[in-house]
Scaffold this motif. Structure first.
Motif, PDB file in Angstrom:
ATOM      1  N   SER A  13       0.857  -1.195   0.000  1.00  0.00           N
ATOM      2  CA  SER A  13       0.000   0.000   0.000  1.00  0.00           C
ATOM      3  C   SER A  13       0.887   1.237   0.000  1.00  0.00           C
ATOM      4  N   GLY A  14       0.459   2.228  -0.749  1.00  0.00           N
ATOM      5  CA  GLY A  14       1.260   3.438  -0.841  1.00  0.00           C
ATOM      6  C   GLY A  14       2.456   3.242  -1.758  1.00  0.00           C
ATOM      7  N   SER A  15       3.409   4.133  -1.662  1.00  0.00           N
ATOM      8  CA  SER A  15       4.609   4.035  -2.486  1.00  0.00           C
ATOM      9  C   SER A  15       5.771   4.680  -1.768  1.00  0.00           C
ATOM     10  N   HIS A  16       6.961   4.328  -2.239  1.00  0.00           N
ATOM     11  CA  HIS A  16       8.164   4.926  -1.660  1.00  0.00           C
ATOM     12  C   HIS A  16       8.994   5.495  -2.795  1.00  0.00           C
ATOM     13  N   LEU A  17       9.323   6.760  -2.704  1.00  0.00           N
ATOM     14  CA  LEU A  17      10.158   7.389  -3.725  1.00  0.00           C
ATOM     15  C   LEU A  17      11.082   8.372  -3.025  1.00  0.00           C
ATOM     16  N   PRO A  18      12.380   8.281  -3.266  1.00  0.00           N
ATOM     17  CA  PRO A  18      13.306   9.227  -2.636  1.00  0.00           C
ATOM     18  C   PRO A  18      12.927  10.666  -2.963  1.00  0.00           C
ATOM     19  N   SER A  19      13.078  11.545  -2.001  1.00  0.00           N
ATOM     20  CA  SER A  19      12.648  12.936  -2.174  1.00  0.00           C
ATOM     21  C   SER A  19      13.475  13.676  -3.217  1.00  0.00           C
ATOM     22  N   ILE A  20      14.665  13.153  -3.541  1.00  0.00           N
ATOM     23  CA  ILE A  20      15.507  13.845  -4.522  1.00  0.00           C
ATOM     24  C   ILE A  20      15.084  13.543  -5.951  1.00  0.00           C
ATOM     25  N   LEU A  21      14.144  12.619  -6.148  1.00  0.00           N
ATOM     26  CA  LEU A  21      13.730  12.222  -7.485  1.00  0.00           C
ATOM     27  C   LEU A  21      12.269  12.575  -7.729  1.00  0.00           C
ATOM     28  N   GLU A  22      11.893  12.589  -8.993  1.00  0.00           N
ATOM     29  CA  GLU A  22      10.502  12.739  -9.370  1.00  0.00           C
ATOM     30  C   GLU A  22      10.130  11.568 -10.265  1.00  0.00           C
ATOM     31  N   PRO A  23       8.873  11.126 -10.244  1.00  0.00           N
ATOM     32  CA  PRO A  23       8.465   9.946 -11.019  1.00  0.00           C
ATOM     33  C   PRO A  23       8.756  10.099 -12.510  1.00  0.00           C
ATOM     34  N   ARG A  24       9.271   9.034 -13.117  1.00  0.00           N
ATOM     35  CA  ARG A  24       9.473   8.922 -14.552  1.00  0.00           C
ATOM     36  C   ARG A  24      10.400   9.995 -15.122  1.00  0.00           C
ATOM     37  N   ARG A  25      11.337  10.437 -14.306  1.00  0.00           N
ATOM     38  CA  ARG A  25      12.340  11.371 -14.786  1.00  0.00           C
ATOM     39  C   ARG A  25      13.723  10.805 -14.522  1.00  0.00           C
ATOM     40  N   ARG A  26      14.571  10.833 -15.563  1.00  0.00           N
ATOM     41  CA  ARG A  26      15.879  10.233 -15.451  1.00  0.00           C
ATOM     42  C   ARG A  26      16.928  11.201 -14.936  1.00  0.00           C
ATOM     43  N   VAL A  27      16.626  12.472 -14.910  1.00  0.00           N
ATOM     44  CA  VAL A  27      17.563  13.462 -14.389  1.00  0.00           C
ATOM     45  C   VAL A  27      16.838  14.344 -13.400  1.00  0.00           C
ATOM     46  N   ASP A  28      17.580  14.900 -12.457  1.00  0.00           N
ATOM     47  CA  ASP A  28      16.944  15.723 -11.425  1.00  0.00           C
ATOM     48  C   ASP A  28      16.791  17.167 -11.891  1.00  0.00           C
ATOM     49  N   GLN A  29      16.178  17.997 -11.038  1.00  0.00           N
ATOM     50  CA  GLN A  29      15.866  19.373 -11.415  1.00  0.00           C
ATOM     51  C   GLN A  29      17.111  20.216 -11.642  1.00  0.00           C
ATOM     52  N   ALA A  30      18.191  19.934 -10.937  1.00  0.00           N
ATOM     53  CA  ALA A  30      19.416  20.702 -11.134  1.00  0.00           C
ATOM     54  C   ALA A  30      19.939  20.509 -12.550  1.00  0.00           C
ATOM     55  N   LEU A  31      19.911  19.260 -13.014  1.00  0.00           N
ATOM     56  CA  LEU A  31      20.371  18.987 -14.373  1.00  0.00           C
ATOM     57  C   LEU A  31      19.409  19.598 -15.391  1.00  0.00           C
ATOM     58  N   TYR A  32      18.119  19.592 -15.070  1.00  0.00           N
ATOM     59  CA  TYR A  32      17.140  20.251 -15.944  1.00  0.00           C
ATOM     60  C   TYR A  32      17.514  21.722 -16.122  1.00  0.00           C
ATOM     61  N   GLY A  33      17.893  22.354 -15.022  1.00  0.00           N
ATOM     62  CA  GLY A  33      18.279  23.758 -15.085  1.00  0.00           C
ATOM     63  C   GLY A  33      19.491  23.979 -15.970  1.00  0.00           C
ATOM     64  N   VAL A  34      20.464  23.065 -15.892  1.00  0.00           N
ATOM     65  CA  VAL A  34      21.658  23.170 -16.726  1.00  0.00           C
ATOM     66  C   VAL A  34      21.289  23.049 -18.199  1.00  0.00           C
ATOM     67  N   VAL A  35      20.432  22.077 -18.532  1.00  0.00           N
ATOM     68  CA  VAL A  35      20.029  21.848 -19.919  1.00  0.00           C
ATOM     69  C   VAL A  35      19.290  23.070 -20.474  1.00  0.00           C
ATOM     70  N   MET A  36      18.363  23.629 -19.701  1.00  0.00           N
ATOM     71  CA  MET A  36      17.602  24.791 -20.163  1.00  0.00           C
ATOM     72  C   MET A  36      18.505  26.001 -20.348  1.00  0.00           C
ATOM     73  N   GLU A  37      19.442  26.190 -19.424  1.00  0.00           N
ATOM     74  CA  GLU A  37      20.357  27.323 -19.535  1.00  0.00           C
ATOM     75  C   GLU A  37      21.250  27.175 -20.764  1.00  0.00           C
ATOM     76  N   ALA A  38      21.700  25.948 -21.037  1.00  0.00           N
ATOM     77  CA  ALA A  38      22.530  25.699 -22.217  1.00  0.00           C
ATOM     78  C   ALA A  38      21.744  25.955 -23.490  1.00  0.00           C
ATOM     79  N   TYR A  39      20.485  25.545 -23.507  1.00  0.00           N
ATOM     80  CA  TYR A  39      19.628  25.732 -24.694  1.00  0.00           C
ATOM     81  C   TYR A  39      19.423  27.207 -24.985  1.00  0.00           C
ATOM     82  N   VAL A  40      19.071  27.957 -23.952  1.00  0.00           N
ATOM     83  CA  VAL A  40      18.851  29.390 -24.122  1.00  0.00           C
ATOM     84  C   VAL A  40      20.153  30.087 -24.498  1.00  0.00           C
ATOM     85  N   GLY A  41      21.268  29.562 -24.008  1.00  0.00           N
ATOM     86  CA  GLY A  41      22.559  30.163 -24.295  1.00  0.00           C
ATOM     87  C   GLY A  41      23.059  29.928 -25.699  1.00  0.00           C
ATOM     88  N   GLY A  42      22.320  29.138 -26.487  1.00  0.00           N
ATOM     89  CA  GLY A  42      22.696  28.932 -27.878  1.00  0.00           C
ATOM     90  C   GLY A  42      23.564  27.721 -28.112  1.00  0.00           C
TER      91      GLY A  42
END
Length: 341
Positions: A13-42
């Protein structure tokens, strides 16, 4: 640290997921920020993949993943592009366009897409990027729709519109911004003038035209312009005719405070921004749709606008902005009306 294998318990019953992760995502939010910044940076998606691998994610990241991650930018960009404009109004409005390549229609054919940008100077003397729009070409209806959307968001108090002499744009200005003056960009005008002068004499005409804008008083500017036009009548009648018809448009800046002249007689401020847009978008090459153009160009504008606001510098002093004449004191411009007739 690279890829880490985690054993996550399966509970009845219920579920267990580490707080540093989000469901069905292979990279965390910090890496998301790096990718978006790189994209906007050209940075291209291929280089983003190499960057992610260098950060330790050996599995890399695909082009589709980069696109999905960067879709999160849309929320910020749309909030910026749809924000209410200042109620104090914008005395100066700069309008310009650049062109990018994008796919259009069911056949996904590569087409040239017009990206128009608006910048305003508010009553406090600070510049703001007001909005963008992507379309097929710079027709009157396209520009009218864009200016109309700015007015719906609160654009008011425009005293001077600075742009090139594109026919569709000048007609839209007259229709949508009645009562305001139009400043024809002196740089674009100089190019049009030199097209009517033989190459051997272009240097002389260019120097003479620059001397017009070197004058410090209104009557001196007018006299120097008239002298130059008169000197061209016999040798280059087409150039003289252009100067006669464009006189009020190219010299419209003279009705405003002298402290503003150098920054209001051309669209150079927007041209620099367009160069930055080109630099950031060059790595993309061909955009898959108009939404992706709006995403990246909008992010560039958002970044630049935030830089201006954090920098805190005024384009013009508040005292000089208060010296701008009222609409009733500004002259009408027949040449703009003729262009829209």
């Amino acid at each position: 640290m690279g890829d880490i294998d985690l054993r996550i318990p399966k509970l009845r019953s219920g579920s267990h997921l580490p707080s540093i992760l989000e469901p069905r995502r292979r990279v965390d939010q910090a890496l998301y920020g790096v990718v978006m910044e790189a994209y906007v940076g050209g940075i291209s998606t291929r280089k983003v993949d190499a960057l992610v691998a260098a950060l330790g994610v050996q599995s890399g990241i695909s082009k589709s993943q980069v696109s999905r991650i960067c879709a999160d930018i849309d929320i910020q960009v749309q909030a910026f592009l749809n924000r209410p404009l200042e109620a104090t109004g914008y005395a100066y409005l700069y309008l310009d366009a650049t062109y990018l390549h994008g796919r259009l229609g069911k056949a996904m054919q590569v087409c040239s897409r017009a990206v128009v940008v608006a910048m305003g100077v508010n009553a406090d003397g600070r510049r703001e990027l007001l909005g963008i729009k992507v379309g097929d070409s710079e027709t009157e209806s396209f520009w009218s729709e864009f200016i109309g959307s700015l007015k719906e968001r609160g654009l008011t108090g425009v005293k001077l519109v600075i742009s090139d002499a594109h026919v569709g744009l000048t007609k839209a200005i007259r229709r949508m911004l009645q009562g305001s003056c139009w400043q024809r960009c002196r740089v674009h005008f100089a190019r049009n003038l030199l097209q009517r002068v033989p190459k051997a004499h272009q240097g002389m005409v260019t120097a003479a035209l620059r001397s017009v804008f070197a004058q410090e008083k209104t009557d001196e500017i007018e006299a120097r312009w008239d002298d130059l036009a008169s000197s061209l009548v016999d040798r280059f009648p087409k150039a003289a005719e252009l100067m006669l018809h464009a006189r009020e448009d190219v010299l419209a800046f003279r009705h405003f405070p002298p402290q503003h002249w150098k920054k209001t007689w051309s669209t150079n401020l927007l041209e620099r921004l367009n160069e930055e847009i080109k630099r950031r978008t060059r790595v993309v090459g061909i955009f898959p749709n108009d939404a992706s153009i709006t995403r990246l160009v909008g992010a560039v504008l958002l970044e630049q606008d935030e830089h201006w606001q954090l920098e805190g510098r005024r384009m013009f002093s508040a005292e000089s902005m208060a010296a701008i004449p009222s609409l009733a004191e500004l002259p009408t411009q027949p040449s703009l009306q003729e262009a829209a007739a």
